[in-house]
Motif scaffolding. Structure first.
Motif, PDB file in Angstrom:
ATOM      1  N   ARG A 177       0.811  -1.222   0.000  1.00 20.67           N
ATOM      2  CA  ARG A 177       0.000   0.000   0.000  1.00 20.67           C
ATOM      3  C   ARG A 177       0.847   1.276   0.000  1.00 20.67           C
ATOM      4  NH1 ARG A 177      -5.394   1.269   1.269  1.00 20.67           N
ATOM      5  NH2 ARG A 177      -5.495   3.356   2.136  1.00 20.67           N
ATOM      6  N   PHE A 180       1.781   2.845  -3.365  1.00 20.92           N
ATOM      7  CA  PHE A 180       0.741   3.320  -4.284  1.00 20.92           C
ATOM      8  C   PHE A 180       0.451   4.796  -4.051  1.00 20.92           C
ATOM      9  CE2 PHE A 180      -1.521  -0.326  -6.333  1.00 20.92           C
ATOM     10  CZ  PHE A 180      -0.751  -1.368  -5.826  1.00 20.92           C
ATOM     11  N   LYS A 181       0.131   5.489  -5.153  1.00 23.27           N
ATOM     12  CA  LYS A 181      -0.526   6.782  -4.997  1.00 23.27           C
ATOM     13  C   LYS A 181      -1.952   6.511  -4.525  1.00 23.27           C
ATOM     14  CE  LYS A 181       2.161   8.923  -8.648  1.00 23.27           C
ATOM     15  NZ  LYS A 181       2.167   9.321 -10.076  1.00 23.27           N
ATOM     16  N   ARG A 184      -4.512   5.480  -6.977  1.00 23.84           N
ATOM     17  CA  ARG A 184      -4.255   4.300  -7.803  1.00 23.84           C
ATOM     18  C   ARG A 184      -4.509   2.998  -7.048  1.00 23.84           C
ATOM     19  NH1 ARG A 184      -1.460   5.139 -13.067  1.00 23.84           N
ATOM     20  NH2 ARG A 184      -1.320   7.406 -13.182  1.00 23.84           N
ATOM     21  N   LEU A 185      -4.932   3.078  -5.800  1.00 17.60           N
ATOM     22  CA  LEU A 185      -5.121   1.852  -5.014  1.00 17.60           C
ATOM     23  C   LEU A 185      -6.222   0.969  -5.597  1.00 17.60           C
ATOM     24  CD1 LEU A 185      -4.672   3.244  -1.448  1.00 17.60           C
ATOM     25  CD2 LEU A 185      -3.377   1.366  -2.407  1.00 17.60           C
TER      26      LEU A 185
ATOM     27  N   ASN B  90       1.794   3.035 -11.140  1.00 20.00           N
ATOM     28  CA  ASN B  90       1.659   4.285 -10.403  1.00 20.00           C
ATOM     29  C   ASN B  90       2.374   5.460 -11.053  1.00 20.00           C
ATOM     30  OD1 ASN B  90       0.224   4.169  -7.539  1.00 20.00           O
ATOM     31  ND2 ASN B  90       1.044   2.152  -8.014  1.00 20.00           N
ATOM     32  N   TYR B 161      -3.943  -9.370  -7.677  1.00 22.74           N
ATOM     33  CA  TYR B 161      -4.282  -8.154  -6.925  1.00 22.74           C
ATOM     34  C   TYR B 161      -5.635  -8.268  -6.235  1.00 22.74           C
ATOM     35  CZ  TYR B 161      -4.250  -3.177  -5.795  1.00 22.74           C
ATOM     36  OH  TYR B 161      -4.235  -1.966  -5.133  1.00 22.74           O
TER      37      TYR B 161
END
Lengths: 185, 185
Positions: A177, A180-181, A184-185, B90, B161
């Motif tokens: 996590r 990530f931005k 973008r998650l 990202n 994911y």
């Protein structure tokens, strides 16, 4: 067999369970009959509405039941149901009552006629969103309209098909996590 | 980074790697530029021809490159590339040369202009089979026309994911071949 205590779950977050690519059991109802098929060809297609696509072979007995009823339930089995999933995929609803044969319990859905499979970790009630690619590609595009998910564990142990009788069992989780931005998650 | 010795592989058998639902890297080429995106929304749709569908968000820089070129390569990374996959997902090809930024090597394909990512376990060269659902659903239906797969290991460790920055790592295999009818394998 294991029984899960299930809660309503936000349909916009069902990718948690479906995006990793598990085998699912598709239940259907049509003209007083219910049936189950085993399926591995599916994908997420949207968060809100929660869209989900799948390929159903037109020789499956479920194909016509699902096409005509325009509904189904996507049920997520955990590894303790792997033998049942293989059994369900190796007989036909034309001649077998699969709920009875495999000791599974149909439970009523909230928004569709198709039954939930009580022994599964999660149940996703689906209404057909776009049937325009059924004839050409056997492709059904669903809106998931109600989700029921077990309160625990957070991540179920699922099985994923490699073909040729071989399954991959889901393994450990990694949390990245922090890389990530947020958007973008 | 790991280098694999890859061999030609029958396209009718690529479900072994794609049906379990791994994250893949999609490489593309258009007007002298190459790019990579990270993707989890995809599914098998046929054996022969080897059809494969994927959803590509239309705000991705890759979307137009892929839509216009009508080609891509689906690259299968193993877990040692998980940080690169997150990094690729990202940032944007609008401003970043992702091959250079993430230390990946573009290699020429046999049947498409899009580059193979050399460090990946497998590379599947794709030509657009049906673009009729791109405008409506961001859905691309591909024919895999050439497959390159590492000679070993037989089953790569892949990552899948779950959303929210969490990945599932592929686990052990189970062989249930004896429980299948031959025509259902």
């Amino acid at each position: 067999m294991r029984r899960f205590h299930k809660l309503d779950f936000p349909v916009s977050e069902i990718r948690r369970f479906l995006e990793p690519g598990p085998i699912v059991l598709v239940s259907s109802a049509w003209q007083g009959k219910i049936n189950i098929m085993t399926m591995g060809w599916h994908m997420m297609m949207g968060f809100s509405p929660a869209l989900f696509a799948c390929y159903i072979w037109d020789e499956n007995h479920s194909f016509e039941m699902i096409r005509r009823s325009k509904q189904c339930v996507i049920n997520l089995p955990t590894t303790d149901l792997i033998n049942q999933a293989v059994g369900i995929g190796n007989c036909s609803g034309r001649t077998v009552d699969k709920f009875a044969e495999f000791g599974l319990t149909p439970a009523p859905g909230e928004k569709v006629e198709a039954p939930l499979i009580q022994e599964c970790y999660a149940n996703f009630e689906c209404r057909l969103a776009d049937g325009g690619q059924i004839a050409r590609h056997n492709l059904f595009i669903w809106e998931v309209v109600q989700a029921h998910v077990a309160a625990s564990p957070r991540y179920p142990e699922t099985f994923h098909y490699r073909g040729d009788g071989i399954f991959m069992i889901s393994g450990r989780s990694i949390n990245l996590r922090r890389k990530f931005k947020p958007e973008r998650l």
